[in-house]
Design a protein around this motif. Structure first.
Motif, PDB file in Angstrom:
ATOM      1  N   TYR A  19       0.909  -1.306   0.104  1.00  0.00           N
ATOM      2  CA  TYR A  19      -0.002   0.101   0.069  1.00  0.00           C
ATOM      3  C   TYR A  19       0.700   1.218  -0.086  1.00  0.00           C
ATOM      4  O   TYR A  19       0.740   2.349  -0.628  1.00  0.00           O
ATOM      5  CB  TYR A  19      -0.908   0.266   1.135  1.00  0.00           C
ATOM      6  N   GLY A  20       1.904   1.289   0.668  1.00  0.00           N
ATOM      7  CA  GLY A  20       2.997   2.391   0.984  1.00  0.00           C
ATOM      8  C   GLY A  20       3.353   2.842  -0.398  1.00  0.00           C
ATOM      9  O   GLY A  20       3.522   3.759  -0.835  1.00  0.00           O
ATOM     10  N   ILE A  21       3.932   1.846  -1.264  1.00  0.00           N
ATOM     11  CA  ILE A  21       4.462   2.073  -2.565  1.00  0.00           C
ATOM     12  C   ILE A  21       3.350   2.395  -3.506  1.00  0.00           C
ATOM     13  O   ILE A  21       3.458   3.214  -4.491  1.00  0.00           O
ATOM     14  CB  ILE A  21       5.111   0.521  -3.052  1.00  0.00           C
ATOM     15  N   ASN A  22       2.091   1.964  -3.399  1.00  0.00           N
ATOM     16  CA  ASN A  22       0.955   2.217  -4.202  1.00  0.00           C
ATOM     17  C   ASN A  22       0.734   3.825  -4.447  1.00  0.00           C
ATOM     18  O   ASN A  22       0.317   4.319  -5.398  1.00  0.00           O
ATOM     19  CB  ASN A  22       0.001   1.417  -3.955  1.00  0.00           C
ATOM     20  N   HIS A  23       0.916   4.303  -3.067  1.00  0.00           N
ATOM     21  CA  HIS A  23       0.454   5.865  -3.166  1.00  0.00           C
ATOM     22  C   HIS A  23       1.247   6.739  -4.055  1.00  0.00           C
ATOM     23  O   HIS A  23       0.860   7.434  -4.663  1.00  0.00           O
ATOM     24  CB  HIS A  23       0.885   6.361  -1.485  1.00  0.00           C
ATOM     25  N   THR A  24       2.594   6.265  -4.260  1.00  0.00           N
ATOM     26  CA  THR A  24       3.169   6.971  -5.228  1.00  0.00           C
ATOM     27  C   THR A  24       3.137   6.568  -6.587  1.00  0.00           C
ATOM     28  O   THR A  24       2.978   7.266  -7.601  1.00  0.00           O
ATOM     29  CB  THR A  24       4.809   6.828  -4.972  1.00  0.00           C
ATOM     30  N   SER A  98      -2.356  11.249   1.607  1.00  0.00           N
ATOM     31  CA  SER A  98      -3.011  10.056   1.700  1.00  0.00           C
ATOM     32  C   SER A  98      -2.679   9.154   2.584  1.00  0.00           C
ATOM     33  O   SER A  98      -3.299   8.348   3.104  1.00  0.00           O
ATOM     34  CB  SER A  98      -3.199   9.475   0.253  1.00  0.00           C
ATOM     35  N   SER A  99      -1.365   8.932   2.434  1.00  0.00           N
ATOM     36  CA  SER A  99      -0.465   7.915   3.271  1.00  0.00           C
ATOM     37  C   SER A  99      -0.754   8.269   4.908  1.00  0.00           C
ATOM     38  O   SER A  99      -0.893   7.290   5.826  1.00  0.00           O
ATOM     39  CB  SER A  99       0.878   7.566   2.830  1.00  0.00           C
ATOM     40  N   VAL A 100      -0.904   9.621   5.176  1.00  0.00           N
ATOM     41  CA  VAL A 100      -0.972   9.882   6.686  1.00  0.00           C
ATOM     42  C   VAL A 100      -2.426   9.857   7.106  1.00  0.00           C
ATOM     43  O   VAL A 100      -2.793   9.668   8.050  1.00  0.00           O
ATOM     44  CB  VAL A 100      -0.305  11.120   6.781  1.00  0.00           C
ATOM     45  N   ILE A 101      -3.304  10.758   6.335  1.00  0.00           N
ATOM     46  CA  ILE A 101      -4.768  10.788   6.622  1.00  0.00           C
ATOM     47  C   ILE A 101      -5.537   9.507   6.826  1.00  0.00           C
ATOM     48  O   ILE A 101      -6.103   9.337   7.809  1.00  0.00           O
ATOM     49  CB  ILE A 101      -5.335  11.750   5.696  1.00  0.00           C
ATOM     50  N   ILE A 102      -4.921   8.329   5.809  1.00  0.00           N
ATOM     51  CA  ILE A 102      -5.498   7.282   6.446  1.00  0.00           C
ATOM     52  C   ILE A 102      -5.133   6.379   7.611  1.00  0.00           C
ATOM     53  O   ILE A 102      -5.770   5.466   8.073  1.00  0.00           O
ATOM     54  CB  ILE A 102      -5.483   6.355   5.110  1.00  0.00           C
ATOM     55  N   THR A 103      -4.484   7.023   8.292  1.00  0.00           N
ATOM     56  CA  THR A 103      -3.932   6.728   9.628  1.00  0.00           C
ATOM     57  C   THR A 103      -4.964   6.912  10.576  1.00  0.00           C
ATOM     58  O   THR A 103      -5.070   6.603  11.830  1.00  0.00           O
ATOM     59  CB  THR A 103      -2.724   7.028  10.179  1.00  0.00           C
ATOM     60  N   LEU A 258       5.300   5.864   6.630  1.00  0.00           N
ATOM     61  CA  LEU A 258       6.975   5.615   6.710  1.00  0.00           C
ATOM     62  C   LEU A 258       7.271   4.979   5.230  1.00  0.00           C
ATOM     63  O   LEU A 258       8.281   5.435   4.837  1.00  0.00           O
ATOM     64  CB  LEU A 258       7.055   4.642   7.902  1.00  0.00           C
ATOM     65  N   ILE A 259       6.718   4.094   4.856  1.00  0.00           N
ATOM     66  CA  ILE A 259       7.012   3.134   3.558  1.00  0.00           C
ATOM     67  C   ILE A 259       6.695   3.987   2.426  1.00  0.00           C
ATOM     68  O   ILE A 259       7.769   4.156   1.649  1.00  0.00           O
ATOM     69  CB  ILE A 259       5.984   2.103   3.356  1.00  0.00           C
ATOM     70  N   ALA A 260       5.705   4.958   2.250  1.00  0.00           N
ATOM     71  CA  ALA A 260       5.625   5.917   1.318  1.00  0.00           C
ATOM     72  C   ALA A 260       6.818   6.861   1.112  1.00  0.00           C
ATOM     73  O   ALA A 260       7.280   7.063   0.163  1.00  0.00           O
ATOM     74  CB  ALA A 260       4.235   6.648   1.470  1.00  0.00           C
TER      75      ALA A 260
END
Length: 299
Positions: A19-24, A98-103, A258-260
């Protein structure tokens, strides 16, 4: 920690990594090669084909009549609202946002789980959620935005919040089904239903894609989203849900910022500093605390 729980945690980490890679990767495809809703039809159709193809190797199970309303609900919240709002938000906002707000999803899951299925919220999980969220907030507050392709960040961020709520509700609804059915049985039906629900909403954007002239760079990224972000992540999360609670699974979402950012650094889109190092530590500590299982001490 027993092996089955360790494997479940590794599955959850694997899903968060993808998922983290997917954001980019997904952000880079929209809207140049494909619009967000068209992307969703590609995702659910591709995943449905994959799950039905491998279902020949899975146990043959019949869904109980009483479970069909829950199955449909899972498809709506997990493969329709969740996906549509996330990809539309991603086309308007930025990958880091996106990667932060979904937390927000773990907090919603804890609240929903306590109300709907009376899942007990322990002090350790609460502290872990707070620490993980603190790390995620540090990441977003001190990370510079390198992406200019974000026409409406506030609206995109609102859509991410709806996405987080929908995904949290999906985890709550699907948890009891994981105890009754094989993961592949669930996924093949959920994605098939999602294809038909998404079709009228997404068809026009799907057929607008110039499929015959897509460059290889766009093709392999689309393949990653279908095979990795859709097929593998849903399979890994369903497997993890057999051993871990919905609130524990949702906490692994904290790994995504973190991964993103790590992926952005690898492709030269961001840089590492002490602030991000501290934030990363908070994220890892938070996820570890939420994933810990309370053990009874023998006298």
């Amino acid at each position: 920690m027993d092996n089955s729980r360790l494997l479940a945690i590794l599955a959850a980490v694997g899903a968060s990594t993808i998922y983290g890679i997917n954001h980019t990767l997904a952000k880079g495809l929209m809207p140049l090669y494909i619009e967000p809703f068209g992307f969703i039809l590609l995702r659910v159709t591709g995943a449905a084909i994959l799950f039905w193809s491998i279902s020949v190797f899975a146990p043959k199970e019949k869904i109980a009549t009483s479970d069909w309303p829950r199955i449909v609900g899972c498809a709506v919240f997990g493969m329709v609202i969740n996906m549509l709002f996330f990809f539309k938000g991603l086309s308007l906002s930025t990958p880091i946002n996106s990667s932060v707000i979904i937390t927000l999803s773990p907090v919603m899951v804890l609240i929903l789980a306590s109300i709907l299925i009376k899942e007990r919220i322990t002090l350790l999980k609460t502290i872990g959620i707070i620490i993980g969220m603190a790390g995620a907030l540090v990441l977003v507050l001190f990370s510079s935005d390198q992406n200019q392709n974000a026409p409406n960040i506030p609206m995109g961020n609102v859509l991410f919040i709806v996405n987080a709520f929908s995904y949290g509700l999906y985890l709550i609804l699907v948890k009891p089904l994981t105890k009754k059915y094989h993961a592949i049985t669930l996924m093949k039906w959920l994605f098939l239903i999602a294809v038909f629900i998404n079709l009228p909403i997404t068809y026009s954007e799907f057929v607008a894609v110039d499929w015959n002239n897509l460059p290889f760079d766009a093709i392999w990224k689309m393949g990653f989203v279908v095979l990795g972000t859709t097929f593998m992540t849903y399979l890994l999360n369903i497997y993890a849900l057999k051993q871990l609670s919905a609130s524990t699974i949702s906490a692994f979402i904290y790994l995504q910022p973190l991964i993103a950012i790590t992926f952005a650094i690898m492709v030269g889109a961001d840089s590492l500093n002490w602030t991000k190092g501290i934030a990363a530590t908070l994220v890892f500590v938070g996820v570890y605390m939420v994933s810990m299982k309370k053990t009874k001490v023998k006298a």
